[in-house]
Scaffold this active site. Structure first.
Site, PDB file in Angstrom:
ATOM      1  N   LYS A  13      37.887  45.890  37.992  1.00  0.00           N
ATOM      2  CA  LYS A  13      38.586  46.243  37.958  1.00  0.00           C
ATOM      3  C   LYS A  13      39.248  45.254  36.485  1.00  0.00           C
ATOM      4  CE  LYS A  13      40.840  45.406  41.729  1.00  0.00           C
ATOM      5  NZ  LYS A  13      40.435  45.538  42.151  1.00  0.00           N
ATOM      6  N   ARG A 156      34.997  31.493  41.985  1.00  0.00           N
ATOM      7  CA  ARG A 156      36.207  31.359  42.848  1.00  0.00           C
ATOM      8  C   ARG A 156      35.700  30.890  44.254  1.00  0.00           C
ATOM      9  NH1 ARG A 156      38.785  36.810  41.097  1.00  0.00           N
ATOM     10  NH2 ARG A 156      39.811  36.353  43.678  1.00  0.00           N
ATOM     11  N   ARG A 167      39.270  39.135  52.703  1.00  0.00           N
ATOM     12  CA  ARG A 167      40.092  40.388  52.099  1.00  0.00           C
ATOM     13  C   ARG A 167      39.671  42.079  51.971  1.00  0.00           C
ATOM     14  NH1 ARG A 167      37.185  36.661  46.818  1.00  0.00           N
ATOM     15  NH2 ARG A 167      39.038  38.583  45.222  1.00  0.00           N
TER      16      ARG A 167
HETATM   17  P1  ADP Z   1      40.213  40.563  43.718  1.00  0.00           P
HETATM   18  O1  ADP Z   1      40.538  41.529  42.953  1.00  0.00           O
HETATM   19  O2  ADP Z   1      39.587  39.890  43.493  1.00  0.00           O
HETATM   20  O3  ADP Z   1      40.259  40.566  45.066  1.00  0.00           O
HETATM   21  P2  ADP Z   1      42.767  39.087  42.251  1.00  0.00           P
HETATM   22  O4  ADP Z   1      42.386  38.029  40.943  1.00  0.00           O
HETATM   23  O5  ADP Z   1      43.340  40.772  41.966  1.00  0.00           O
HETATM   24  O6  ADP Z   1      40.705  39.289  43.233  1.00  0.00           O
HETATM   25  O7  ADP Z   1      43.948  38.226  43.151  1.00  0.00           O
HETATM   26  C1  ADP Z   1      43.080  36.746  43.969  1.00  0.00           C
HETATM   27  C2  ADP Z   1      43.908  37.154  44.951  1.00  0.00           C
HETATM   28  O8  ADP Z   1      45.753  36.592  44.221  1.00  0.00           O
HETATM   29  C3  ADP Z   1      44.029  37.594  47.067  1.00  0.00           C
HETATM   30  O9  ADP Z   1      43.529  37.453  47.311  1.00  0.00           O
HETATM   31  C4  ADP Z   1      45.723  37.355  46.828  1.00  0.00           C
HETATM   32  O10 ADP Z   1      45.594  35.804  47.516  1.00  0.00           O
HETATM   33  C5  ADP Z   1      46.409  37.082  45.166  1.00  0.00           C
HETATM   34  N1  ADP Z   1      46.536  38.245  44.805  1.00  0.00           N
HETATM   35  C6  ADP Z   1      46.793  38.996  43.219  1.00  0.00           C
HETATM   36  N2  ADP Z   1      47.219  40.004  43.805  1.00  0.00           N
HETATM   37  C7  ADP Z   1      48.506  40.415  44.842  1.00  0.00           C
HETATM   38  C8  ADP Z   1      49.067  41.134  45.087  1.00  0.00           C
HETATM   39  N3  ADP Z   1      49.511  42.268  44.123  1.00  0.00           N
HETATM   40  N4  ADP Z   1      50.016  40.478  45.887  1.00  0.00           N
HETATM   41  C9  ADP Z   1      49.201  39.622  46.467  1.00  0.00           C
HETATM   42  N5  ADP Z   1      48.646  38.634  46.131  1.00  0.00           N
HETATM   43  C10 ADP Z   1      47.887  38.634  45.531  1.00  0.00           C
HETATM   44  P1  ADP Z   2      37.658  43.177  40.268  1.00  0.00           P
HETATM   45  O1  ADP Z   2      38.161  42.768  39.381  1.00  0.00           O
HETATM   46  O2  ADP Z   2      37.546  44.475  41.078  1.00  0.00           O
HETATM   47  O3  ADP Z   2      38.024  42.348  41.504  1.00  0.00           O
HETATM   48  P2  ADP Z   2      35.530  41.809  39.397  1.00  0.00           P
HETATM   49  O4  ADP Z   2      35.734  43.207  37.882  1.00  0.00           O
HETATM   50  O5  ADP Z   2      35.486  40.755  39.117  1.00  0.00           O
HETATM   51  O6  ADP Z   2      36.013  42.911  40.275  1.00  0.00           O
HETATM   52  O7  ADP Z   2      34.275  42.636  39.298  1.00  0.00           O
HETATM   53  C1  ADP Z   2      33.322  41.744  40.282  1.00  0.00           C
HETATM   54  C2  ADP Z   2      31.483  40.757  39.891  1.00  0.00           C
HETATM   55  O8  ADP Z   2      30.954  42.336  40.106  1.00  0.00           O
HETATM   56  C3  ADP Z   2      32.071  40.514  38.798  1.00  0.00           C
HETATM   57  O9  ADP Z   2      30.788  39.552  39.064  1.00  0.00           O
HETATM   58  C4  ADP Z   2      31.569  41.377  37.893  1.00  0.00           C
HETATM   59  O10 ADP Z   2      30.207  40.867  36.757  1.00  0.00           O
HETATM   60  C5  ADP Z   2      30.437  42.979  38.622  1.00  0.00           C
HETATM   61  N1  ADP Z   2      30.570  44.214  38.789  1.00  0.00           N
HETATM   62  C6  ADP Z   2      30.903  44.272  37.449  1.00  0.00           C
HETATM   63  N2  ADP Z   2      31.228  45.632  37.599  1.00  0.00           N
HETATM   64  C7  ADP Z   2      29.500  46.257  37.825  1.00  0.00           C
HETATM   65  C8  ADP Z   2      28.934  47.159  37.984  1.00  0.00           C
HETATM   66  N3  ADP Z   2      28.831  48.093  37.762  1.00  0.00           N
HETATM   67  N4  ADP Z   2      27.320  46.702  38.850  1.00  0.00           N
HETATM   68  C9  ADP Z   2      27.643  45.497  39.682  1.00  0.00           C
HETATM   69  N5  ADP Z   2      28.174  45.002  39.162  1.00  0.00           N
HETATM   70  C10 ADP Z   2      30.034  45.043  38.394  1.00  0.00           C
END
Ligand code: ADP
Ligand code: ADP
Length: 219
Positions: A13, A156, A167
């Site tokens: 995302k 992270r 998660r």
């Molecule tokens: P990822 O897409 O890798 O799960 P995010 O950066 O979106 O990571 O979120 C990291 C953490 O921040 C989540 O595991 C949660 O603890 C918190 N968080 C983010 N957005 C939300 C939300 N909309 N509701 C509740 N917790 C959230």
């Molecule tokens: P989200 O916001 O949904 O948690 P991220 O954009 O942070 O996801 O992506 C998670 C990890 O996967 C990052 O290290 C990113 O560089 C990698 N990544 C994103 N898109 C792809 C893809 N199409 N194929 C392989 N790795 C990817």
């Protein structure tokens, strides 16, 4: 243009959000980035959410809803915005409907759990901007450094395997229902007028190929 990106942690995302922001000139609203900034700055909000975030749990709906409502009042959101990582629960989605905040597009990025566990172990992020890399699949030009600023990249603390699995469990329990929530809006008479267009993209494959598909779906 108002867009929601849906999908499990690690689906890509944040990666695709950068392209969508540039293409439509709208700000990315990443609740995760906002919370991490608050933690880094040591604000009261940061102190409240620190432990739950590092353990991979969800921050309470009240906190998140207040944060987003305030953010979308800002001037840069006038022409639209991109929600990344929000909403994550039905109460969060419902709060936006109740506040009359409607979106045009929901884009779901699909990736199965095992691929996510592999991916997130290699994720590296630039804290200042939210730019995201992967040591193997999407490496920075110089290892360990952000392409634009040259700052050090970080891993992270919630990107550890056990926390990633937790998660993913929370995603399946609490967030995945939003797929049907938005898909079904078009069928409910009272909500029909505000139902977003729903798009689904396979998140496995080349980052640039996915980007092309995503941008053509949103056009
Ligand atoms: P990822 O897409 O890798 O799960 P995010 O950066 O979106 O990571 O979120 C990291 C953490 O921040 C989540 O595991 C949660 O603890 C918190 N968080 C983010 N957005 C939300 C939300 N909309 N509701 C509740 N917790 C959230
Ligand atoms: P989200 O916001 O949904 O948690 P991220 O954009 O942070 O996801 O992506 C998670 C990890 O996967 C990052 O290290 C990113 O560089 C990698 N990544 C994103 N898109 C792809 C893809 N199409 N194929 C392989 N790795 C990817």
């Amino acid at each position: 243009m108002r867009i929601i990106l849906l999908g499990p942690p690690g689906a890509g995302k944040g990666t695709q959000a950068q392209f969508i922001m540039d293409a439509f000139n709208i700000p990315q609203i990443s609740t995760g980035d906002m919370l991490r900034t608050a933690i880094k700055e040591g604000t009261e909000l940061g102190m409240r959410v620190k432990d739950v975030m590092s353990s991979g749990g969800l921050v309470s709906d009240d906190i998140i809803i207040a944060l987003v409502k305030e953010r979308i009042q800002q001037a840069d959101c006038q022409q639209g915005f991109l929600f990344d990582g929000f909403p994550r629960t039905v109460p969060q989605a419902q709060a936006m409907l109740d506040a009359g905040v409607h979106v045009d597009n929901v884009l779901e990025i699909c990736v199965e759990d095992e691929a996510i566990v592999q991916r997130l172990g290699g994720r590296r992020v630039h804290e200042g901007s939210g730019r995201v890399y992967h040591i193997q699949y999407n490496p920075p030009k110089v290892a360990g450094k952000d392409d634009e600023t040259g700052d050090d990249l970080i891993q992270r603390e919630d990107d550890l395997e056990a926390t990633i699995r937790k998660r993913l469990g929370i995603y399946h329990d609490q967030t995945e229902v939003l797929v049907d929530f938005y898909k079904n809006m078009g069928e409910a008479e009272a909500l029909k007028a505000h139902a977003p267009a729903y798009h689904r993209v396979n998140g496995i494959g080349d980052v640039d190929e996915i980007r092309t598909k995503v941008l053509s779906m949103l056009k």
